[in-house]
Design an enzyme around this catalytic site. Sequence first.
Site, PDB file in Angstrom:
ATOM      1  N   CYS A  33      69.870 -18.561  56.585  1.00 59.53           N
ATOM      2  CA  CYS A  33      69.002 -17.767  55.641  1.00 59.53           C
ATOM      3  C   CYS A  33      68.151 -16.866  56.584  1.00 59.53           C
ATOM      4  O   CYS A  33      67.405 -17.334  57.482  1.00 59.53           O
ATOM      5  CB  CYS A  33      68.214 -18.726  54.589  1.00 59.53           C
ATOM      6  SG  CYS A  33      67.071 -17.592  53.517  1.00 59.53           S
ATOM      7  N   ARG A  64      60.683  -0.703  50.968  1.00 55.99           N
ATOM      8  CA  ARG A  64      60.988  -0.172  52.338  1.00 55.99           C
ATOM      9  C   ARG A  64      61.848   1.045  52.160  1.00 55.99           C
ATOM     10  O   ARG A  64      61.646   2.210  52.916  1.00 55.99           O
ATOM     11  CB  ARG A  64      62.087  -0.972  52.789  1.00 55.99           C
ATOM     12  CG  ARG A  64      62.819  -0.453  53.835  1.00 55.99           C
ATOM     13  CD  ARG A  64      63.250  -1.191  55.350  1.00 55.99           C
ATOM     14  NE  ARG A  64      62.424  -2.254  55.620  1.00 55.99           N
ATOM     15  CZ  ARG A  64      62.825  -3.498  55.639  1.00 55.99           C
ATOM     16  NH1 ARG A  64      64.056  -4.139  55.460  1.00 55.99           N
ATOM     17  NH2 ARG A  64      61.755  -4.219  55.820  1.00 55.99           N
ATOM     18  N   TYR A  65      62.500   1.444  51.308  1.00 58.39           N
ATOM     19  CA  TYR A  65      63.249   2.433  50.819  1.00 58.39           C
ATOM     20  C   TYR A  65      62.634   3.403  49.975  1.00 58.39           C
ATOM     21  O   TYR A  65      61.885   2.712  48.998  1.00 58.39           O
ATOM     22  CB  TYR A  65      64.599   2.459  50.443  1.00 58.39           C
ATOM     23  CG  TYR A  65      65.466   1.464  51.467  1.00 58.39           C
ATOM     24  CD1 TYR A  65      66.104   2.139  52.364  1.00 58.39           C
ATOM     25  CD2 TYR A  65      65.751   0.188  51.040  1.00 58.39           C
ATOM     26  CE1 TYR A  65      66.748   1.144  53.250  1.00 58.39           C
ATOM     27  CE2 TYR A  65      66.565  -0.843  51.955  1.00 58.39           C
ATOM     28  CZ  TYR A  65      66.942   0.065  53.090  1.00 58.39           C
ATOM     29  OH  TYR A  65      67.919  -0.873  53.962  1.00 58.39           O
ATOM     30  N   ARG A 103      63.374   2.313  45.838  1.00 57.64           N
ATOM     31  CA  ARG A 103      63.888   1.164  45.169  1.00 57.64           C
ATOM     32  C   ARG A 103      63.020   0.056  45.813  1.00 57.64           C
ATOM     33  O   ARG A 103      62.665   0.316  46.966  1.00 57.64           O
ATOM     34  CB  ARG A 103      65.585   0.955  45.319  1.00 57.64           C
ATOM     35  CG  ARG A 103      65.910   0.998  46.699  1.00 57.64           C
ATOM     36  CD  ARG A 103      67.233   1.449  46.847  1.00 57.64           C
ATOM     37  NE  ARG A 103      68.185   1.358  47.999  1.00 57.64           N
ATOM     38  CZ  ARG A 103      68.023   2.089  48.856  1.00 57.64           C
ATOM     39  NH1 ARG A 103      67.582   3.365  48.893  1.00 57.64           N
ATOM     40  NH2 ARG A 103      68.766   1.981  49.902  1.00 57.64           N
ATOM     41  N   LYS A 150      68.736  -1.254  56.442  1.00 54.43           N
ATOM     42  CA  LYS A 150      70.251  -1.470  56.778  1.00 54.43           C
ATOM     43  C   LYS A 150      70.908  -0.206  57.436  1.00 54.43           C
ATOM     44  O   LYS A 150      70.741   0.914  56.901  1.00 54.43           O
ATOM     45  CB  LYS A 150      71.063  -1.704  55.431  1.00 54.43           C
ATOM     46  CG  LYS A 150      70.528  -3.047  54.731  1.00 54.43           C
ATOM     47  CD  LYS A 150      71.354  -3.055  53.278  1.00 54.43           C
ATOM     48  CE  LYS A 150      70.638  -4.269  52.518  1.00 54.43           C
ATOM     49  NZ  LYS A 150      69.483  -4.096  51.787  1.00 54.43           N
ATOM     50  N   CYS A 154      71.008 -22.019  52.599  1.00 59.46           N
ATOM     51  CA  CYS A 154      72.006 -21.658  53.541  1.00 59.46           C
ATOM     52  C   CYS A 154      71.127 -21.910  54.765  1.00 59.46           C
ATOM     53  O   CYS A 154      70.117 -21.190  54.983  1.00 59.46           O
ATOM     54  CB  CYS A 154      72.393 -20.192  53.147  1.00 59.46           C
ATOM     55  SG  CYS A 154      72.619 -19.827  51.450  1.00 59.46           S
ATOM     56  N   CYS A 180      65.534 -21.811  46.114  1.00 61.61           N
ATOM     57  CA  CYS A 180      67.186 -21.394  45.998  1.00 61.61           C
ATOM     58  C   CYS A 180      67.756 -22.523  45.340  1.00 61.61           C
ATOM     59  O   CYS A 180      67.354 -23.633  45.148  1.00 61.61           O
ATOM     60  CB  CYS A 180      67.665 -21.054  47.361  1.00 61.61           C
ATOM     61  SG  CYS A 180      66.934 -19.527  47.747  1.00 61.61           S
ATOM     62  N   ASP A 234      70.661  -5.347  59.350  1.00 59.36           N
ATOM     63  CA  ASP A 234      69.435  -4.876  58.967  1.00 59.36           C
ATOM     64  C   ASP A 234      68.664  -4.862  60.102  1.00 59.36           C
ATOM     65  O   ASP A 234      68.250  -6.051  61.100  1.00 59.36           O
ATOM     66  CB  ASP A 234      68.824  -6.112  58.162  1.00 59.36           C
ATOM     67  CG  ASP A 234      68.173  -5.672  56.962  1.00 59.36           C
ATOM     68  OD1 ASP A 234      67.412  -4.660  57.224  1.00 59.36           O
ATOM     69  OD2 ASP A 234      68.231  -6.087  55.605  1.00 59.36           O
ATOM     70  N   ASP A 289      71.489 -11.701  60.490  1.00 61.39           N
ATOM     71  CA  ASP A 289      70.010 -11.324  60.963  1.00 61.39           C
ATOM     72  C   ASP A 289      69.366 -12.548  62.291  1.00 61.39           C
ATOM     73  O   ASP A 289      69.872 -13.501  62.367  1.00 61.39           O
ATOM     74  CB  ASP A 289      68.845 -11.402  59.936  1.00 61.39           C
ATOM     75  CG  ASP A 289      69.124 -10.291  59.121  1.00 61.39           C
ATOM     76  OD1 ASP A 289      69.630  -9.243  59.369  1.00 61.39           O
ATOM     77  OD2 ASP A 289      68.966 -10.319  57.895  1.00 61.39           O
ATOM     78  N   ARG A 318      65.511 -15.356  54.961  1.00 61.97           N
ATOM     79  CA  ARG A 318      64.290 -15.463  54.777  1.00 61.97           C
ATOM     80  C   ARG A 318      63.620 -17.023  54.723  1.00 61.97           C
ATOM     81  O   ARG A 318      63.011 -17.312  53.599  1.00 61.97           O
ATOM     82  CB  ARG A 318      64.186 -14.988  52.973  1.00 61.97           C
ATOM     83  CG  ARG A 318      64.351 -13.384  53.066  1.00 61.97           C
ATOM     84  CD  ARG A 318      63.639 -12.813  51.430  1.00 61.97           C
ATOM     85  NE  ARG A 318      63.997 -11.403  51.945  1.00 61.97           N
ATOM     86  CZ  ARG A 318      65.148 -10.846  51.155  1.00 61.97           C
ATOM     87  NH1 ARG A 318      65.826 -11.835  50.157  1.00 61.97           N
ATOM     88  NH2 ARG A 318      65.561  -9.885  51.171  1.00 61.97           N
TER      89      ARG A 318
HETATM   90  C1  LIG Z   1      68.922  -4.405  50.998  1.00 57.06           C
HETATM   91  C2  LIG Z   1      67.609  -3.947  50.464  1.00 57.06           C
HETATM   92  C3  LIG Z   1      67.412  -3.136  49.529  1.00 57.06           C
HETATM   93  C4  LIG Z   1      68.927  -2.518  48.609  1.00 57.06           C
HETATM   94  O1  LIG Z   1      69.315  -1.773  49.299  1.00 57.06           O
HETATM   95  P1  LIG Z   1      70.832  -1.048  48.778  1.00 57.06           P
HETATM   96  O2  LIG Z   1      71.329  -0.441  50.051  1.00 57.06           O
HETATM   97  O3  LIG Z   1      70.448  -0.292  47.685  1.00 57.06           O
HETATM   98  O4  LIG Z   1      71.532  -2.219  48.000  1.00 57.06           O
HETATM   99  C5  LIG Z   1      66.251  -2.728  48.877  1.00 57.06           C
HETATM  100  N1  LIG Z   1      65.203  -3.196  49.514  1.00 57.06           N
HETATM  101  C6  LIG Z   1      65.244  -4.003  50.559  1.00 57.06           C
HETATM  102  C7  LIG Z   1      63.784  -4.315  51.439  1.00 57.06           C
HETATM  103  C8  LIG Z   1      66.564  -4.542  51.048  1.00 57.06           C
HETATM  104  O5  LIG Z   1      66.600  -5.284  52.229  1.00 57.06           O
HETATM  105  S1  SF4 Z   2      70.583 -17.019  52.018  1.00 56.67           S
HETATM  106 FE1  SF4 Z   2      68.618 -17.686  51.976  1.00 56.67          FE
HETATM  107  S2  SF4 Z   2      67.933 -16.928  49.924  1.00 56.67           S
HETATM  108 FE2  SF4 Z   2      70.089 -16.541  49.929  1.00 56.67          FE
HETATM  109  S3  SF4 Z   2      70.749 -18.218  48.564  1.00 56.67           S
HETATM  110 FE3  SF4 Z   2      70.736 -18.961  50.878  1.00 56.67          FE
HETATM  111  S4  SF4 Z   2      68.917 -19.832  51.165  1.00 56.67           S
HETATM  112 FE4  SF4 Z   2      68.564 -18.652  49.325  1.00 56.67          FE
END
Ligand SMILES: *Cc1c(COP(=O)(O)O)cnc(C)c1O
Ligand code: SF4
Length: 391
Positions: free
Chosen positions: A131, A111-112, A115, A336, A128, A124, A329, A292, A133
């Site tokens: 979550c 995305r960025y 990174r 973010k 949670c 996991c 996000d 989220d 995801r």
């Molecule tokens: C949060 C996240 C990162 C890391 O973001 P930082 O601000 O550098 O910690 C990288 N990729 C994705 C898709 C993210 O959600």
């Molecule tokens: S928030 Fe989601 S991905 Fe993170 S530890 Fe909990 S269940 Fe796993």
Amino acid sequence: MAFSLDISKQQAGENWHDWKWHLKNRVETLEELSDIIELSAEEIAGIKKEGGRLRMAITPYFTSLLDPKNPHCPLRKQVVPRIEEHLSSSTNMEDPCGEVHDSPVPNLVHRYPDRVLLILTDMCISYCRYCTRKRIVGGNRRMISKENLDAIYDYISSHKEIRDVLISGGDPLVLSDETLNSVLSSLRAIRHVEILRIGTRAPVFLPQRITDPLLRVLKKFHPLMMSIHFSHPREITPEVKSACERLADAGIPLGSQTVLLRGINNGTRTIKSLVHQLLAIRVRPYYLYQCDLAMGTGHFRTSIAEGINIIEKLRGHTSGYAVPTYVIDAPGGGGKIPLGPSYLIGLAQGKAYLRNYEGNLYEYPEPIKASQLRLKIKREARDIAAPIPVK
Ligand SMILES: *Cc1c(COP(=O)(O)O)cnc(C)c1O
Ligand code: SF4
């Protein structure tokens, strides 16, 4: 013999220190959990209906921290499903942060600019309820395929702008030390990857996972950092403290990530106590997340004003190191976005009007424009350097 006895600390004996035993003996059914804690009607209904959304699985260690009598226990609400998860809300989404759209290769989110986020597993340590995801985690595949992993290495290798690889949830620390060693070695072999990061909840759900052999593996790949997901000060037990201290002693900079959750941690006192206790165990509060829009998490959401107010009560009032960045996000995938109180009241006539943490007002004169400055210097220099007139 009642089930609860088998997974209690006394009955587990030496097994209590074995992280694999905890993963094998996770509490996953209504029967198992109701043997240990007094479940409310909302919880029973939630567990019965939970299939299809996100399964329940709680390590014996984390189960031992749940208040058996109080369904509003902040740790219990994080891992025990409730009927509220099934209340539909039209604003909620399968993929709230639009990660699929930003995946050039499955399980890699780019995305960025510099990174990437790498998802190695769909498992996991415990799940949670909030979550983000949910669409991925809770499966049984454990490790992504070798073909998928090779495609990810190829992508990162051929994108020289990637200098930071974040391996995150599903929790990478469910994988064996050997698997982690192999993945980290492959990523380290890519010359332009400068830093590696691991996002995990292991120190919280399973501090036993932080073993000496694991630390020996992680130490080989510096610079390597870790973001640990904490939600509540009550999670910081002596075991968690020791796990974080040993990670820090292995030279791993530790940051925390916390989701702001209604009924769990949405109070200034709770967050303040959390960030202070985190610093005391050498974890630097990194992000405070707005919840989220994942499916079935509407009941956890707090207002944006509440989040901003918490930051307002921290900044200036306590150590700067204790203040996380509050972020949302962006729904649909924009990354973010930092949110916080504004201390800049206005910019006018060459001045910035500011307020401090106590609400006092200040003025800061802006510098003059570069072109004006150059003119001024020229004039001044000419005047001083001018030859002294001879009489
Ligand atoms: C949060 C996240 C990162 C890391 O973001 P930082 O601000 O550098 O910690 C990288 N990729 C994705 C898709 C993210 O959600
Ligand atoms: S928030 Fe989601 S991905 Fe993170 S530890 Fe909990 S269940 Fe796993």
